[in-house]
Write a protein that holds these residues in place. Structure first.
Motif, short mmCIF file in Angstrom:
data_model
loop_
_atom_site.label_atom_id
_atom_site.label_comp_id
_atom_site.label_asym_id
_atom_site.label_seq_id
_atom_site.Cartn_x
_atom_site.Cartn_y
_atom_site.Cartn_z
N SER A 49 48.29 91.03 13.07
CA SER A 49 47.42 90.32 14.00
C SER A 49 46.17 91.18 14.22
O SER A 49 46.16 92.36 13.88
N LYS A 51 45.17 92.20 17.02
CA LYS A 51 45.57 93.20 18.01
C LYS A 51 46.30 94.36 17.33
O LYS A 51 46.02 95.53 17.61
N ASN A 81 46.55 80.88 13.05
CA ASN A 81 47.39 81.00 14.24
C ASN A 81 48.80 81.39 13.83
O ASN A 81 49.33 80.88 12.84
N ASN A 82 49.37 82.30 14.59
CA ASN A 82 50.75 82.72 14.36
C ASN A 82 51.66 81.55 14.79
O ASN A 82 51.61 81.14 15.94
N ASN A 84 54.66 81.56 15.49
CA ASN A 84 55.62 82.01 16.51
C ASN A 84 54.97 82.30 17.85
O ASN A 84 55.66 82.41 18.86
N ASP A 85 53.64 82.47 17.85
CA ASP A 85 52.91 82.76 19.09
C ASP A 85 51.49 82.25 18.92
O ASP A 85 50.64 82.92 18.33
N ARG A 86 51.20 81.09 19.42
CA ARG A 86 49.90 80.43 19.24
C ARG A 86 48.72 81.24 19.79
O ARG A 86 47.58 81.02 19.42
N ARG A 87 48.99 82.18 20.69
CA ARG A 87 47.90 83.00 21.26
C ARG A 87 47.45 84.08 20.29
O ARG A 87 46.39 84.65 20.45
N GLU A 88 48.28 84.34 19.29
CA GLU A 88 48.01 85.43 18.36
C GLU A 88 47.46 84.89 17.04
O GLU A 88 47.92 83.87 16.54
N GLN A 89 46.48 85.61 16.49
CA GLN A 89 45.93 85.22 15.19
C GLN A 89 46.34 86.24 14.13
O GLN A 89 46.21 87.44 14.34
#
Length: 145
Positions: A49, A51, A81-82, A84-89
């Motif tokens: 990601s 991050k 978009n991940n 498993n976690d839409r907030r993470e790219q």
């Protein structure tokens, strides 16, 4: 009073020389100074990601966004978009990057061989160890009391 040159100046000078030679050998790729970052993204294609990459590189979030935006605009990477976690790219590389990175890695390999010519493997181990100790020593200074 004796004038003392900070160690950082010596490292910066060496780093600038290295980057200059690297840029000359890879100018046709149009990667700017982000050769290693692109190589990391390619190596971890689809597993990093923004991050996580920022943490690996010790860069702040806004600087990382700017770098990824530049590499994306140049056609090397894209974000997804991940699931498993839409907030993470998640960062992925394009075909252009897959063609460029082997040349970048080969250039790193050749430059590293050139710059360490006449330096024994034992001396290089010492150098790496000293750099790590310096990093750890100065990192202690960054921590609040």
């Amino acid at each position: 009073m004796k004038l003392i040159e900070p160690i950082s100046r010596k490292l910066i000078r060496l780093g600038k020389l290295y980057q200059s030679v690297l840029a000359r050998h890879t100018a046709h790729l149009d990667v700017n100074q982000y050769h290693y970052i692109l190589s990391l993204i390619c190596y971890h294609d689809g597993q990093l990601s923004q991050k996580a990459l920022a943490e690996i590189l010790g860069k702040d979030k806004s600087a990382m966004v700017n770098i990824i935006n530049l590499l994306s605009a140049k056609g090397f990477v894209y974000r997804e978009n991940n699931p498993n976690d839409r907030r993470e790219q998640i960062l992925k590389v394009t075909e252009k990057a897959k063609q460029a990175v082997p040349h970048i890695v080969e250039t790193f390999k050749n430059m590293n061989a050139d710059i360490t010519q006449g330096i024994s493997a034992a001396d290089m181990q010492i150098f790496e160890s000293v750099l790590l100790r310096m990093h750890n020593n100065i990192s202690k200074e960054q921590q609040p009391d």
